[in-house]
Structures are given as C-alpha cells and as structure tokens.
Design a protein around this motif. Structure first.
Motif, PDB file in Angstrom:
ATOM      1  N   MET A   1      12.306  46.513  35.421  1.00  0.00           N
ATOM      2  CA  MET A   1      13.721  46.136  35.430  1.00  0.00           C
ATOM      3  C   MET A   1      14.557  47.335  35.854  1.00  0.00           C
ATOM      4  O   MET A   1      14.489  48.393  35.241  1.00  0.00           O
ATOM      5  N   SER A   2      15.372  47.173  36.914  1.00  0.00           N
ATOM      6  CA  SER A   2      16.137  48.294  37.450  1.00  0.00           C
ATOM      7  C   SER A   2      17.607  48.236  37.074  1.00  0.00           C
ATOM      8  O   SER A   2      18.254  49.272  36.897  1.00  0.00           O
ATOM      9  N   VAL A   3      18.194  47.037  36.974  1.00  0.00           N
ATOM     10  CA  VAL A   3      19.609  46.891  36.663  1.00  0.00           C
ATOM     11  C   VAL A   3      19.755  45.802  35.602  1.00  0.00           C
ATOM     12  O   VAL A   3      19.141  44.735  35.704  1.00  0.00           O
ATOM     13  N   ILE A   4      20.571  46.081  34.575  1.00  0.00           N
ATOM     14  CA  ILE A   4      20.778  45.123  33.496  1.00  0.00           C
ATOM     15  C   ILE A   4      22.241  45.170  33.066  1.00  0.00           C
ATOM     16  O   ILE A   4      22.850  46.247  33.008  1.00  0.00           O
ATOM     17  N   ALA A   5      22.821  44.010  32.793  1.00  0.00           N
ATOM     18  CA  ALA A   5      24.203  43.946  32.333  1.00  0.00           C
ATOM     19  C   ALA A   5      24.315  44.557  30.940  1.00  0.00           C
ATOM     20  O   ALA A   5      23.427  44.374  30.094  1.00  0.00           O
ATOM     21  N   LEU A   6      25.421  45.255  30.688  1.00  0.00           N
ATOM     22  CA  LEU A   6      25.614  45.858  29.365  1.00  0.00           C
ATOM     23  C   LEU A   6      25.621  44.805  28.267  1.00  0.00           C
ATOM     24  O   LEU A   6      25.182  45.062  27.142  1.00  0.00           O
ATOM     25  N   SER A   7      26.102  43.609  28.567  1.00  0.00           N
ATOM     26  CA  SER A   7      26.164  42.552  27.566  1.00  0.00           C
ATOM     27  C   SER A   7      24.777  42.085  27.135  1.00  0.00           C
ATOM     28  O   SER A   7      24.631  41.435  26.100  1.00  0.00           O
ATOM     29  N   GLU A   8      23.746  42.413  27.930  1.00  0.00           N
ATOM     30  CA  GLU A   8      22.381  42.015  27.597  1.00  0.00           C
ATOM     31  C   GLU A   8      21.589  43.139  26.902  1.00  0.00           C
ATOM     32  O   GLU A   8      20.452  42.923  26.493  1.00  0.00           O
ATOM     33  N   VAL A   9      22.197  44.317  26.770  1.00  0.00           N
ATOM     34  CA  VAL A   9      21.508  45.470  26.192  1.00  0.00           C
ATOM     35  C   VAL A   9      21.510  45.370  24.671  1.00  0.00           C
ATOM     36  O   VAL A   9      22.511  44.994  24.048  1.00  0.00           O
ATOM     37  N   THR A  10      20.380  45.713  24.055  1.00  0.00           N
ATOM     38  CA  THR A  10      20.275  45.737  22.593  1.00  0.00           C
ATOM     39  C   THR A  10      19.918  47.147  22.122  1.00  0.00           C
ATOM     40  O   THR A  10      19.491  47.999  22.909  1.00  0.00           O
ATOM     41  N   ALA A  11      20.066  47.360  20.816  1.00  0.00           N
ATOM     42  CA  ALA A  11      19.791  48.690  20.250  1.00  0.00           C
ATOM     43  C   ALA A  11      18.344  49.100  20.410  1.00  0.00           C
ATOM     44  O   ALA A  11      18.024  50.294  20.396  1.00  0.00           O
ATOM     45  N   GLU A  12      17.434  48.133  20.574  1.00  0.00           N
ATOM     46  CA  GLU A  12      16.009  48.448  20.690  1.00  0.00           C
ATOM     47  C   GLU A  12      15.625  48.905  22.091  1.00  0.00           C
ATOM     48  O   GLU A  12      14.459  49.243  22.341  1.00  0.00           O
ATOM     49  N   GLY A  23      24.137  52.050  22.602  1.00  0.00           N
ATOM     50  CA  GLY A  23      25.281  52.000  21.693  1.00  0.00           C
ATOM     51  C   GLY A  23      26.372  51.070  22.197  1.00  0.00           C
ATOM     52  O   GLY A  23      26.967  50.313  21.424  1.00  0.00           O
ATOM     53  N   LEU A  24      26.639  51.104  23.511  1.00  0.00           N
ATOM     54  CA  LEU A  24      27.658  50.216  24.086  1.00  0.00           C
ATOM     55  C   LEU A  24      27.239  48.748  23.973  1.00  0.00           C
ATOM     56  O   LEU A  24      28.066  47.875  23.671  1.00  0.00           O
ATOM     57  N   GLY A  25      25.965  48.478  24.239  1.00  0.00           N
ATOM     58  CA  GLY A  25      25.484  47.110  24.104  1.00  0.00           C
ATOM     59  C   GLY A  25      25.648  46.599  22.690  1.00  0.00           C
ATOM     60  O   GLY A  25      26.029  45.437  22.461  1.00  0.00           O
ATOM     61  N   GLU A  26      25.400  47.469  21.712  1.00  0.00           N
ATOM     62  CA  GLU A  26      25.547  47.086  20.317  1.00  0.00           C
ATOM     63  C   GLU A  26      27.015  46.803  19.994  1.00  0.00           C
ATOM     64  O   GLU A  26      27.328  45.880  19.239  1.00  0.00           O
ATOM     65  N   LEU A  27      27.935  47.582  20.566  1.00  0.00           N
ATOM     66  CA  LEU A  27      29.361  47.344  20.351  1.00  0.00           C
ATOM     67  C   LEU A  27      29.774  45.987  20.905  1.00  0.00           C
ATOM     68  O   LEU A  27      30.538  45.243  20.258  1.00  0.00           O
ATOM     69  N   ILE A  28      29.278  45.679  22.091  1.00  0.00           N
ATOM     70  CA  ILE A  28      29.612  44.380  22.694  1.00  0.00           C
ATOM     71  C   ILE A  28      29.106  43.241  21.819  1.00  0.00           C
ATOM     72  O   ILE A  28      29.806  42.250  21.573  1.00  0.00           O
ATOM     73  N   ARG A  29      27.867  43.376  21.314  1.00  0.00           N
ATOM     74  CA  ARG A  29      27.294  42.329  20.480  1.00  0.00           C
ATOM     75  C   ARG A  29      28.064  42.174  19.172  1.00  0.00           C
ATOM     76  O   ARG A  29      28.032  41.107  18.555  1.00  0.00           O
ATOM     77  N   ARG A  30      28.747  43.251  18.739  1.00  0.00           N
ATOM     78  CA  ARG A  30      29.559  43.181  17.516  1.00  0.00           C
ATOM     79  C   ARG A  30      30.961  42.657  17.785  1.00  0.00           C
ATOM     80  O   ARG A  30      31.778  42.585  16.880  1.00  0.00           O
ATOM     81  N   GLY A  31      31.249  42.302  19.047  1.00  0.00           N
ATOM     82  CA  GLY A  31      32.559  41.742  19.378  1.00  0.00           C
ATOM     83  C   GLY A  31      33.627  42.781  19.652  1.00  0.00           C
ATOM     84  O   GLY A  31      34.821  42.444  19.738  1.00  0.00           O
TER      85      GLY A  31
END
Length: 803
Positions: A1-12, A23-31
């Motif tokens: 995987m070369s490119v991924i949207a930040l909204s799809e990123v998880t802390a793992e 960290g940004l992905g986790e913020l998005i998931r927290r709203g």
C-alpha cells in the motif's frame, strides 16, 4: 500500500504510516476537526520509488489546491521520542511537480545531521526507521500555536500551557518570533495577545478531551482559521515530563523527596532492586525512629515527607536534618514547601501511637549508647565495626545444600525476616558518630573558621574502605610491568572479556576482584551486575591510572599530602579557636579529632551491605536460570524485572512473566536516557525546583555548593558512564552524580563537578580525602559544560567558571 487516506488510518498502523499520521487518524476517528489529507506510506519509502500517479490522483481528490507536506517517521511521536522539528515540513505546496519534490525533500530529511544525531542519542537503529509523508489541505490561520495539556516547564498536571502567534504555527515551533504565552490554571483571563478568553477556553476543553482519550499529557499543534474554526494539526505525548507520583489515598497535596542521589544514583532502579531498596531504607529509617513511605516514581526512590512537613514537632528540624545527606538542593526545596500554606502544620501531629513512641525511645536509647561509646573509644568502635562486617560477609554466603529454585527462594524469604539488629548497631552508630563529629564544628566555629578550613581538616581521612579500594587498584597499576601497553591499547570491554575467559596475563586483577568484586556503579541495585561479573569499568580506571606519569601526582602521594595538610590545618585551627573561644575551641577540637578517627567509616556501612546483596543477586540469577530453562523467562537476568511475589508465582505456579518483563525493560531503557531527575515532586507532578527563584550568577559562572576546598583550572571531561570514561591527569571530572563505583576516576581527575549531592555524600567525601576541589549541586552542569572547555573550579567559593 503506497497511499492511504488519513480518515482510514488507525493507531495500529504506526509501522506503515508513522507516528504523526497515526495520531491524526486517531483524532479523525474521535470526531476532532483535522484538515483532510492522505499519507504516502513507509512502504513506498522502503521501495525507494515515489508513487507519482497515486499521489497526483489523491492530490486531485483534495481539490489540487495549496497543501502542507509533513514528515511522519515510524520512530516519530512515540512515548519517549517526539522527534519534534527533526524532519522537514513544507507549507503552501501547489501543483503536482512541486508536491512530488516536497515529498522527496521529506524523505531526504530522515538522513539529515540533526535527525541522525537525535536517533543516535536515543539508541534508535537508523536502518529500522522509515519515512511516511502526510499531505493535507493547507489551513491559512489567523493564529496558531501549541497547546500542552500539562505545564512542560514545571511538570504540573493541573495546568495547561499555550504558546501562540498570529499567522502560521511554524513561527511558534521554530522559535522564529516572539509568542504569547498563557498558563491555563483556572484563573479567568482578559482578552490579551492574539487569543481571546473564549479561544483559550476552547483550547482547554480540547486538551482535556485529547488527554482523556490518549491517556497521557499531550503536545497539540493547532490553528484557528479566519472563520474562527479550530483545526488540530497534531497530537502527541509530551515526552519530557517526569512520571507522576502514584496515588496514595492520603490528603493532597503531597511532597516527595528523591532518595537515590544520596547514594550517588540517578539511573532508574530495576523492579527487583526497587523492592529490595524500599524494604532496606524503610527499615533503616525506622531504626532511626523515622517513618517515611518510600515510593517508586520513574524507577527512582522517593520518600513521602508530607506528614513530617505538616508535623509541628518534626518540621522545625527537617531542613537542618537534610544538610548531612541530602544536601543544599533538597534543603532549598523543602524550605519552599514549608512556606507553602498547603503544607501548614495540622492539628494532632502525625498520629504517632504509643507503640511507635516507645519504639522511638528504644531507638534513641541505643543511639545515645552507641554514639557515646564510639566518641569515647573510637579505636574500639572501629574494631567492633569491622568484626561485625566480617561476620556479615561470612554469614551472607549461602550453604551448598540448595538444589532447586524453591530452596533458593525460601532462603531469600528467610533472610528478609531475619533480625540483624546487633550487627546493625555495631556498624551504624560509629558511622553516625563520625558524621556528627564532622558536621557539628561548622556551627561551633561560626565566625572563627570558614567552611573551607573545616573541609581541609576533613581531607585525607583514614579508615575509608572506598579510598583503600582505589589505592589498591593504583598499586595494581604500578605493578603491571611488561603488560602496560596491553592494558593501555586494548579496549576495556575486551580486557574484561579476556579476564573472564582466563586468557589475560596475571596482573593481580583476580585478587583485586576477590576483595572488591562485589562493588560496582549503582551497586545498591541488586539488578545491576557487580564488577566481578563485568570488570569493564575497573579496566577503564586502570588505563586512566597508567596515564599518570608524574610520581608526585600519584594517588597515594596526593592522599598522603591531603592527610598531612589536614593534620596541620587541625592543629592551627584548634590553637586559633582556643585563643578566641576557649570552651568552643576545646569542644570543636575534640570533635574534629574524633571526626578524623570515625568519619572515614561512612563508606563501611554500604560496603558491608553489599555482601548480602551480592549473594542475593547470585541466588536470584540461579532461580532465573531455572525459570529460563522452564520457558518462563527469556534469560536469567530477566528475573531482576520481577518482584519477589512474581518470582514466587513463577516458581510454584509456572506463571509466565515474559510479557511483563519485556514491557518493564522498555520502560527501564527509556528512563535510562533521562538526563535529569527532580529533587522533589509534588503530587500534581510539579518539579519543586522549577518554581524556586533563579540564582543570580555572572556570565560564564555556574553557582553550586563548595564541597572540597581548593582552586583548579583544567579541561572539562563530561562523563556519563564510568565504564568507558577516558580521564587524563588534570581533567576536571563533570558528572550528573557519583557513587563509590565512580571514585577510581577521582585518582586522575584534578577536580570534581556534579549536578547533585550533599557535602557528606560519597563523592565529595572521597574528593576531600584526595585533596581535589569539588563543587556540587551545579544545575545542568553536564549540559552547560562541554568536554574540552577550560573551566576553573573553586571549591571554597562553590563556583565553576567556564572560560
């Protein structure tokens, strides 16, 4: 995987997208409100090819307008390594070609000098780090900055701090402009600076949410756009904070004093060492009639002094009692605490019951008898002491009938329950008598003699087991003969390995280690190897001795000169004092003569305690070997990262502790990298020293406390690990702290400078006895002074001048 949207990123996904993107992905998931964007993954960096087509497609989905391009390394924004500012950020990037170039620039910054040095300082392997890159829509702010959900200067968890400036936040994090600084402590604020009170309240609420979610204080980058929308650009742990004191369930606030620097030890203690030391220190204080709870904060030993501070009877003498062992830094913080209304005396005292009072009276009775006997007949007291130490040495060796881990565990538990009060009295009270005899003349001779003169009388002190150890190593160095070049030209760790493999020529090292191999740096921690297990520091010190070419600078000659000077100074001081103040002169003279007979014994108590500690370590390692063989530990010394209760569970119930050990080792490694340790902490995390008024000093002058008189100018040698230290004759040794394991370095040093200590602690005591100037309690000495800089150490005035 070369490119991924930040909204799809998880802390793992840290290994794929890096710490910042995770960290940004986790913020998005927290709203939370985060600028839209995508991440070019570390997998693309590993392959070394920019996936241009995927990047351009993702960029166009963002609208192809201005974007911010930011690095996100896989070792970034971690609990113990923020990498703040170590890799590149490129703002206002427009167009596909410019975007591809900016991503390449971020990749290249992974190998910049500053990023490489940062990783090396934290022992992070270069080849294991990969670079992901974040691309986000550009926010054009009216104001931006950084929010810390705990005060990063004081450590207080009840305060937040905000740095802000108009425009882009890079001016704040780069330090390129003056900023508005706010401390959010619950006090209402006017609309001053670039932020309104409403902005600050919104930031405070945001900080509370983020800290609750991530479970630790956060460093948050933010921006406020023209439409007054608050955008979050990053949230990562604040890595510089010292750990918070544990909850005690007792009335707040509480004050905790660090005990480790008394033993010249600032490195974290292993869990097994912590359990052993807590029991020993509690018992020792109880023998003196003092009840203090010892707690673990960041792997260091802290004592809860709150009850003593709030007791009408004990608070009056608390600061004075710290002068001997804890030193002026501890005295200063405790004076501040006692002036704090929150620590005002409480009615009812400390609630000491009749049983405790009776125990204290019994202790006081034994103390009076032991101290008077030692002062009356110091030679007899010394004989009794060393007889008790020899009995302790013989008795500490385990019998040969131990066959199983369960047998060894029963032995350790039985020894924990044994009462060695008689031996303790024979060892403790002569030491206390010597310390009192050395400390009291300063008060008696006030206005007649200055501290430097009294320090001179305490130089070259006989009967010090640490001095005898250092001089034994010096004599060994004098007799190496044809092996001199071998010892000078071979790395100390290689010499140690050859000694342990019995392939090194016989230079007398086996005899030295037979007598002193139970010692070492941080030797009070049972989890730390002794010199007999790893003699690398001994060979490093031996090489330093061999560089001394002037016979007059030999440690034996320096010690004898210090002793002769002390006797001369004693005679002159007593004669002068008796002329001016006859009664005080006689008393002071008596005490100083007794100090010269007894004060050198200070090291003997610790030396004696190391015998049972050595055997305890040996038995634990044997148990660890059995547990390793059973698949319950990875290696024998993993047992040092367990408690005795956990060992019992492993031995009797086959409990597998490998996961717990791995976690604790990671925390221990992180704490080993910490360069400074607070002398005192409040229960809210405040480092008390940070709120004291700053000491004034001239440019180039560092103010500390004089601990050994004399004035020397020489090149500084900053040493953090004595095992690898190269100290040339004439160097000024600069260290955070020292313990007896460091003292072999004193034999070639011209002077000593430390960041911690007390006048009667191990390092200054040995410095006086060698006749080298010493200045202790110099804040940040190891960071302010660099190796090679010419410095002047004035042990009388207590100042260090950096030329």
């Amino acid at each position: 995987m070369s490119v991924i949207a930040l909204s799809e990123v998880t802390a793992e996904m840290v290994d794929l997208v890096g710490g910042k993107a995770a960290g940004l992905g986790e913020l998005i998931r927290r709203g939370e409100r985060v600028p839209e964007g995508f991440c070019v993954t570390a997998e693309a960096h590993r392959r070394g090819v920019v996936p241009a087509a995927e990047i351009i497609a993702a960029y166009e989905r963002l609208g192809a307008g201005p974007v911010a391009v930011r690095s996100s390394a896989t070792a970034e924004d971690l609990p113990d390594a923020s990498f703040a500012g170590q890799q590149d950020t490129v703002l206002n990037v427009t167009g596909g070609a410019e975007l591809i170039a900016a991503i390449g620039r971020c990749w290249e910054s992974l190998h910049s000098d500053r990023a490489t040095a940062y990783r090396e300082a934290r022992h992070i392997e270069h080849r294991e780090v990969r670079m992901a890159v974040i691309v986000q829509r550009m926010v054009t702010p009216t104001a931006a900055g950084v929010l810390f959900t705990a005060n990063p200067l004081t450590g207080c968890r009840d305060e937040m701090a905000v740095d802000a400036a108009p425009g882009l936040g890079t001016t704040v994090v780069d330090g390129a402009t003056a900023v508005d600084h706010y401390v959010l402590d619950g006090v209402a604020r006017d609309d001053t600076g670039c932020l309104t009170a409403a902005h600050l309240e919104r930031l405070r609420a945001t900080g509370e949410r983020l800290q609750d979610h991530f479970g630790c204080p956060q460093d948050v980058e933010w921006a406020i756009a023209a439409d007054d929308v608050l955008w979050l650009l990053q949230s990562r742990p604040i890595t510089s904070l010292f750990p918070l004191p544990p909850a005690t369930g007792k009335p707040l606030p509480r004050v905790f004093l660090e005990f480790g620097h008394v033993q010249g030890m600032l490195q974290p203690v292993t869990p097994m060492g912590m359990a052993t030391l807590r029991a020993q220190i509690t018992a020792m204080l109880a023998a003196l009639g003092v009840r203090v709870e010892i707690v673990d904060i960041g792997g260091r030993l802290y004592g809860d002094l709150t009850d003593l501070a709030r007791s009408r009877s004990s608070r009056r003498r608390l600061v004075k009692l710290m002068a001997v062992d804890f030193g002026p830094r501890a005295q200063a913080v405790m004076q501040h605490v006692l002036a704090d209304p929150r620590f005002a005396p409480t009615s009812g005292g400390t609630g000491r019951g009749a049983g405790q009072g009776a125990a204290s009276l019994r202790t006081a009775g034994r103390a009076v008898v032991g101290i008077v006997r030692a002062l009356a007949r110091p030679d007899a007291a010394r004989i009794r002491m060393f007889e008790a130490i020899e009995q302790l040495r013989v008795r500490s060796v385990a019998t040969d009938d131990l066959r199983t881990a369960a047998d060894r565990l029963r032995l350790l538990e039985a020894r924990d329950d044994r009462d060695d009060r008689d031996d303790s009295d024979a060892i403790m009270w002569p030491i206390v008598a010597g310390m009192l005899a050395a400390a009291m003349p300063a008060t008696l001779l006030k206005g007649v003699a200055d501290p430097g003169e009294i320090h001179a009388v305490l130089g070259g002190m006989p009967h010090n087991v640490t001095i005898e150890m250092d001089l034994a190593l010096w004599r060994l160095a004098q007799g190496v003969g044809e092996h001199r070049r071998l010892l000078l030209d071979t790395p100390p760790d290689e010499l140690a390995a050859r000694h342990l493999a019995a392939t090194l020529p016989d230079i007398g090292m086996a005899d030295f280690l037979n007598a002193y191999g139970h010692r070492g740096v941080a030797e009070v921690d049972v989890g730390v190897p002794r010199w007999a297990e790893d003699p690398t520091p001994v060979f490093a010190a031996l090489a330093n001795y061999l560089r001394v070419t002037d016979p007059g600078q030999g440690p034996d000659q320096r010690f004898h000169r210090a002793a002769a000077a002390a006797e001369t100074a004693l005679g002159e001081l007593v004669t002068r004092t008796r002329r001016r103040r006859p009664v005080r002169g006689r008393v002071a003279g008596f005490l100083l003569r007794r100090a010269r007979s007894l004060a050198g014994l200070r090291e003997a108590g610790k030396f004696a305690g190391l015998y049972p500690l050595r055997e305890r370590r040996r038995q634990l390692l044997l148990i660890g070997a059995d547990l390793t063989g059973a698949g319950l530990l990875e290696q024998p010394d993993d047992i040092m990262f367990l408690t005795l209760d956990e060992v019992r569970a492993a031995v009797h119930q086959d409990v597998d502790h490998r996961g717990a050990v791995a976690s604790r080792r990671a925390v221990h490694r992180r704490e080993l990298r910490r360069r400074s340790v607070p002398v005192a902490l409040l229960s809210d995390g405040t480092d008390v020293e940070t709120v004291l008024p700053a000491a004034s000093a001239l440019d180039g002058t560092l103010v500390g406390v004089g601990a050994s008189a004399g004035r020397v100018t020489g090149p500084a040698r900053v040493v953090r690990d004595p095992a690898t230290a190269h100290v040339e004759p004439g160097d000024v040794l600069v260290a955070a702290t020292t313990d007896p394991g460091w003292t072999p370095l004193f034999l070639t040093a011209a002077a000593l400078v430390t960041e911690t200590g007390a006048i009667m602690a191990h390092g200054p005591t040995v410095a006086r006895e060698y006749g080298i100037p010493a200045v202790i309690c110099v804040p940040d000495a190891t960071r302010t002074i660099s190796t090679g800089r010419l410095v002047t150490v004035d042990g009388g005035a207590g100042v260090v001048t950096v030329h």
